[in-house]
Design a protein around this motif. Structure first.
Motif, PDB file in Angstrom:
ATOM      1  N   GLY A  86     -38.677  -6.579  20.796  1.00  0.00           N
ATOM      2  CA  GLY A  86     -40.124  -6.424  20.810  1.00  0.00           C
ATOM      3  C   GLY A  86     -40.609  -5.118  21.419  1.00  0.00           C
ATOM      4  N   MET A  87     -39.676  -4.164  21.594  1.00  0.00           N
ATOM      5  CA  MET A  87     -40.091  -2.870  22.140  1.00  0.00           C
ATOM      6  C   MET A  87     -40.093  -1.854  21.004  1.00  0.00           C
ATOM      7  N   ASN A  88     -40.860  -0.772  21.155  1.00  0.00           N
ATOM      8  CA  ASN A  88     -40.818   0.246  20.110  1.00  0.00           C
ATOM      9  C   ASN A  88     -39.448   0.928  20.114  1.00  0.00           C
ATOM     10  N   PRO A  89     -38.790   0.984  18.967  1.00  0.00           N
ATOM     11  CA  PRO A  89     -37.423   1.516  18.940  1.00  0.00           C
ATOM     12  C   PRO A  89     -37.333   2.995  19.282  1.00  0.00           C
ATOM     13  N   PHE A  90     -38.447   3.706  19.157  1.00  0.00           N
ATOM     14  CA  PHE A  90     -38.367   5.156  19.367  1.00  0.00           C
ATOM     15  C   PHE A  90     -38.629   5.565  20.815  1.00  0.00           C
ATOM     16  N   THR A  91     -38.729   4.580  21.696  1.00  0.00           N
ATOM     17  CA  THR A  91     -38.827   4.939  23.111  1.00  0.00           C
ATOM     18  C   THR A  91     -37.493   4.693  23.799  1.00  0.00           C
ATOM     19  N   VAL A  92     -36.442   4.686  22.999  1.00  0.00           N
ATOM     20  CA  VAL A  92     -35.078   4.563  23.544  1.00  0.00           C
ATOM     21  C   VAL A  92     -34.454   5.948  23.592  1.00  0.00           C
ATOM     22  N   GLU A  93     -33.837   6.287  24.690  1.00  0.00           N
ATOM     23  CA  GLU A  93     -33.155   7.572  24.806  1.00  0.00           C
ATOM     24  C   GLU A  93     -31.725   7.315  25.276  1.00  0.00           C
ATOM     25  N   ILE A  94     -30.785   8.034  24.679  1.00  0.00           N
ATOM     26  CA  ILE A  94     -29.376   7.822  25.043  1.00  0.00           C
ATOM     27  C   ILE A  94     -28.891   8.956  25.940  1.00  0.00           C
ATOM     28  N   ALA A  95     -28.192   8.622  27.009  1.00  0.00           N
ATOM     29  CA  ALA A  95     -27.515   9.642  27.811  1.00  0.00           C
ATOM     30  C   ALA A  95     -26.020   9.513  27.508  1.00  0.00           C
ATOM     31  N   ASN A  96     -25.465  10.576  26.990  1.00  0.00           N
ATOM     32  CA  ASN A  96     -24.073  10.548  26.539  1.00  0.00           C
ATOM     33  C   ASN A  96     -23.133  10.798  27.714  1.00  0.00           C
ATOM     34  N   ILE A  97     -22.687   9.716  28.345  1.00  0.00           N
ATOM     35  CA  ILE A  97     -21.823   9.911  29.521  1.00  0.00           C
ATOM     36  C   ILE A  97     -20.368   9.551  29.208  1.00  0.00           C
ATOM     37  N   ARG A  98     -20.057   9.337  27.950  1.00  0.00           N
ATOM     38  CA  ARG A  98     -18.659   9.088  27.607  1.00  0.00           C
ATOM     39  C   ARG A  98     -18.050  10.339  26.966  1.00  0.00           C
ATOM     40  N   GLU A  99     -18.352  10.573  25.665  1.00  0.00           N
ATOM     41  CA  GLU A  99     -17.772  11.732  24.985  1.00  0.00           C
ATOM     42  C   GLU A  99     -17.999  13.033  25.752  1.00  0.00           C
ATOM     43  N   GLN A 100     -19.243  13.206  26.259  1.00  0.00           N
ATOM     44  CA  GLN A 100     -19.534  14.492  26.886  1.00  0.00           C
ATOM     45  C   GLN A 100     -19.463  14.434  28.408  1.00  0.00           C
ATOM     46  N   CYS A 101     -18.849  13.383  28.924  1.00  0.00           N
ATOM     47  CA  CYS A 101     -18.703  13.350  30.381  1.00  0.00           C
ATOM     48  C   CYS A 101     -17.373  12.715  30.778  1.00  0.00           C
ATOM     49  N   SER A 102     -17.291  11.375  30.767  1.00  0.00           N
ATOM     50  CA  SER A 102     -16.092  10.761  31.335  1.00  0.00           C
ATOM     51  C   SER A 102     -14.817  11.145  30.594  1.00  0.00           C
ATOM     52  N   TRP A 103     -14.914  11.337  29.292  1.00  0.00           N
ATOM     53  CA  TRP A 103     -13.715  11.695  28.529  1.00  0.00           C
ATOM     54  C   TRP A 103     -13.347  13.174  28.623  1.00  0.00           C
ATOM     55  N   ALA A 104     -14.329  13.977  29.053  1.00  0.00           N
ATOM     56  CA  ALA A 104     -14.104  15.418  28.973  1.00  0.00           C
ATOM     57  C   ALA A 104     -13.746  16.060  30.316  1.00  0.00           C
ATOM     58  N   HIS A 105     -13.878  15.298  31.384  1.00  0.00           N
ATOM     59  CA  HIS A 105     -13.645  15.904  32.693  1.00  0.00           C
ATOM     60  C   HIS A 105     -12.645  15.069  33.472  1.00  0.00           C
TER      61      HIS A 105
END
Ligand code: FES
Lengths: 667, 139
Positions: A86-105
């Protein structure tokens, strides 16, 4: 948004082994606007979705930041979850902490610190996100299929049988394409026209198919669901409603047997007025105005003989070119391929001897409707060849020509071995000069074994030169299996040329706004997962225009493309992505910079009268806009913004990533 | 201030560079964590103001990465941006800011290694260059 929930995913241990998830949850709670912070082992699971939905219900969150894997992976998933909750789908934001963080460092401390920054910057953006609505466009339930070879025929029939109106545009006078030129097909040795002609007839008689032969697509406008296409219909100078296809005009023509017949690869001659081939669909004559005497000189003896011969009075010299305008919701491109002209490879002697021919020319010689009525004869003398040598990979798998494999050459040559024996008897000597035999399809390897068991000489290697002599042809070949140099004396050489993009594929791609891969074939949206899609929504590709393939794969891809297109056509309306550019008319100065930048011609100037004065401002067509943001970045008045990627949203992220004191937004 | 540790903000286009950066992670290639990315749909979205603002706020390096020439998902965004950045770098020199702090790269969705290499190299270069002279004004 004002009530943001932050959901951090452990991703099993994929994230949590390198990022201290709990410390992030603790810290984001302190951020301004964050009313909820949770972590879970698999946020993308059903259970994870429940957590998010519960927060929407109980905490009334109106925006969400999900710290998890790449948005390229699960952004659609979480938008869906939000919408479900019931929330507007376009107010979702993703923070990429796997591919560009935990897997890369590999430092937990630094990864955690970076993950925190990424989450905070996403929160900063989420605060400024706005609920968006998807626009809707009605879908025109018609399809355009370009190219009337087996791919286009299959796609048209599939779509027409689904109940959609199909316009099939073919540039030649008849449909059938390359397959119509073949005698038999591998590995079943089905007679090509026996399996193709019924399909051609079906197209012709199908109530849902508008067949437009001798026609070309001129231009295309619009976008998925609503394309407007202009098609040029070349004049046939024959009234197709009257023409019965009897062929009397063809025999009567003064230019009879004087014009090289393209369908027979120039191995025979035709008249100026002709029927492309005996099974042509439509079976109607066509006049070639470039060779017709009456067209060229305004005079043909005492009067055109075709007119005299035609009892149906179908000849019409006054016919004019017409331009048809079509309105379609989806397009299937099936424009086929060309064969490399072996004349460009001097060493094979193609332009030096009539007895050096290509596989397609041999098909015509073998075909009972071909120039020799199915008797394989030396083009130079008309005698029976005693020895035939086939050279594979002419221009294929060759860095200086075409680096790719033509995928049909090996099997074509093997098939022709069988057909040659049928035609010339067991005593004919056949040599095959090959690089590797690639018999990858169903039943192909078995076919190859059968041919190999017969009395055929296989040499593995590429000849350095084909030497043309008066009495015979000599080829030096170093066989890399026996490590020996052989000299072959032969009567006839058959070259297996590379499969190349259509000569006009560059121009065509530009007109259609399609991309091409490095080899010049049309580019698919994803080689493995979206092989029939292009980067233009609503346009699909099938057959050899995308890359070399055999009939089996071509038909499969054509049906695939048709079903992709049907997926669009069967909808009444399409939902548009709202992440597009929008103009604030009050700020727009009417400078038109954006108009010249837009790759989709989605922006137009509109003139309005304000306080008695005419003012111009830009307006963006929300269907055409693909949301690249080029106009946004270029607008000197800051009048254009991209939804979901607004200037203030991006600047807020920059602020956080830079550690500016006010930007982190602690409560 | 603690020891200088360069901060890089990267603007990556969704279709190529961002996918390339994802691939670096998926392939478990390691690169310094100094880079933090902002995803945009196309490198053509990068407004020079973003870069100037980031530098003004103290970012040590800005990486803008898009598709290879001819590969832009929106046909030409990468060309437009490469030109914008060339001009911007000229402007930076006038402003007494080392233009090398702003980089434009073509990184395809299959070039995880290239992304890792570019970041590693950029971090090393920025270490030699020293901190952004404007650092601290807002911190
Ligand atoms: S989409 Fe990658 S640069 Fe345009």
């Amino acid at each position: 948004m004002e009530r943001i929930g932050v959901f951090v995913c452990h991703c099993g241990i994929n994230i949590s082994s390198m990022v201290d998830v709990e410390s992030i949850v603790e810290r984001v709670r302190e951020l301004d606007g964050v009313v909820e912070a949770k972590s879970y082992k698999y946020m993308c699971s059903d259970r994870g979705a429940q957590i998010i939905k519960k927060s929407i219900e109980e905490k009334g969150i109106d925006g969400a930041v999900i710290a998890c894997c790449s948005p390229r992976m699960h952004e659609p998933t979480f938008r869906g979850v939000a919408e479900d909750g019931g929330m507007n789908p376009f107010t979702v934001e993703i923070a990429n902490i796997r591919e560009q963080c935990s897997w890369a460092h590999d430092s937990r401390e630094r990864s955690t610190e970076k993950a925190m920054k990424l989450v905070m910057s996403s929160v900063a953006k989420a605060r400024l996100l706005e609920p968006l609505e998807r626009g809707r466009t009605p879908v025109i339930p018609n399809a355009l299929v370009i190219g009337g070879g087996i791919a286009g025929i299959q796609a048209s029939l599939d779509l027409a049988n689904e109940g959609f109106r199909v316009y099939l545009v073919e540039k030649d006078p008849s449909i059938g394409g390359r397959m119509a030129q073949l005698d038999k097909t591998f590995p079943t040795l089905d007679c090509s026209s026996c399996i193709l002609t019924p399909k051609m007839m079906e197209v012709y008689h199908h109530p849902n198919i508008d067949l437009m032969t001798y026609s070309e697509v001129l231009s295309i406008e619009g976008s998925i669901g609503d394309y407007r296409v202009k098609v040029r219909r070349k004049p046939r100078y024959v009234d197709v409603d009257r023409c019965t296809g009897c062929g009397d005009c063809v025999t009567a023509c003064r230019m009879r047997d004087r014009i090289p017949d393209e369908f027979n690869m120039g191995l025979s001659n035709r008249s100026a007025i002709y029927i492309q081939f005996p099974q042509a669909i439509p079976l109607k004559a066509v006049m070639d105005s470039e060779t017709c005497l009456f067209h060229r000189f305004g005079k043909c003896g005492d009067g055109p003989l075709c007119v005299e011969a035609c009892e149906a009075e179908a000849i019409d010299f006054e016919q004019k070119e017409e331009v048809a305008e079509l309105n379609v919701g989806a397009i299937v491109v099936a424009t086929g391929y060309d064969l490399l002209d072996p004349a460009s490879l001097h060493e094979y002697g193609y332009s030096r001897s009539k007895n050096v021919i290509t596989t397609l020319e041999l098909e015509r010689l073998i075909s009972s409707s071909g120039p020799t009525k199915g008797e394989v004869r030396l083009p130079s003398s008309g005698e029976r060849p005693r020895s035939v040598t086939m050279i594979m990979c002419v221009g294929s798998r060759d860095e200086t020509q075409c680096s790719w494999c033509c995928r049909i050459g090996c099997m074509t040559a093997l098939k022709q071995v069988i057909l040659l024996r049928e035609n010339l008897g067991e005593e004919v000597e056949i040599n095959i000069l090959y690089t590797d035999i690639r018999s990858f399809g169903k039943g192909y390897e078995e076919f190859y074994r059968n041919v190999r068991a017969e009395n055929t000489n296989f040499f593995r290697g590429r000849p350095s030169e084909v030497r043309i002599r008066n009495e015979d042809i000599r080829i030096d070949i170093f066989d890399t299996i026996t490590n020996k140099l052989f000299e072959i004396r032969t009567d006839m050489v058959v070259l297996v040329p590379a499969v190349v993009p259509r000569a006009d594929s560059g121009e065509f791609a530009r007109m259609m706004n399609l991309s091409r891969s490095g080899d010049g074939f049309l580019l698919e949206a994803h080689l493995k997962l979206k092989p029939m899609d292009t980067f233009v929504n609503g346009i699909f590709i099938a057959g050899c225009c995308q890359g070399p393939k055999d009939i089996t794969d071509t038909v499969a891809q054509a049906s695939g493309a048709a079903s992709r297109a049907a997926g669009i056509l069967s909808k009444k309306e399409l939902e548009n992505d709202p992440l597009i550019a929008v103009v604030d008319a009050d700020l727009c100065s009417g400078c038109r910079i954006c108009i010249s930048l837009c790759p989709y011609s989605a922006i137009e100037p509109v003139v309005e009268t304000m306080a008695g004065e005419e003012v111009v401002h830009a307006e963006i067509n929300e269907v055409l806009c693909q949301g690249c943001g080029a106009c946004v970045a270029a607008c000197p008045s800051g009048a254009i913004n991209q939804m979901g990627f607004k200037d203030n949203q991006i600047l807020a992220m920059i602020g956080v990533l830079n550690d500016c004191s006010d930007a982190g937004g602690l409560k | 201030m603690s020891e200088y540790d360069p901060n890089i903000i990267a603007f990556l286009c969704n279709w190529c560079a961002y996918a390339g950066a994802d691939l670096a992670g998926t392939s478990r290639l390691k690169y310094p964590s100094n880079v933090k990315s902002i995803r945009i749909m196309c490198s053509g979205r990068v407004d020079p103001v973003f870069i100037l603002e980031a530098l003004r706020e103290g970012a040590d390096g800005i990486l803008v990465a898009g598709c290879h020439p001819g590969d832009c998902h929106y046909q030409s965004g990468n060309y437009k941006t490469s030109r914008k950045i060339r001009l911007l770098r000229r402007l930076l020199r006038e402003l007494n800011m080392d233009p090398e702090r702003v980089r434009f790269e073509h990184i395809s969705a299959s070039e995880g290694q290239k992304f890792a290499d570019v970041v590693t190299d950029f971090v090393n270069e920025l270490k030699v260059m020293g901190p952004n002279p404007l650092k601290g004004e807002c911190q």
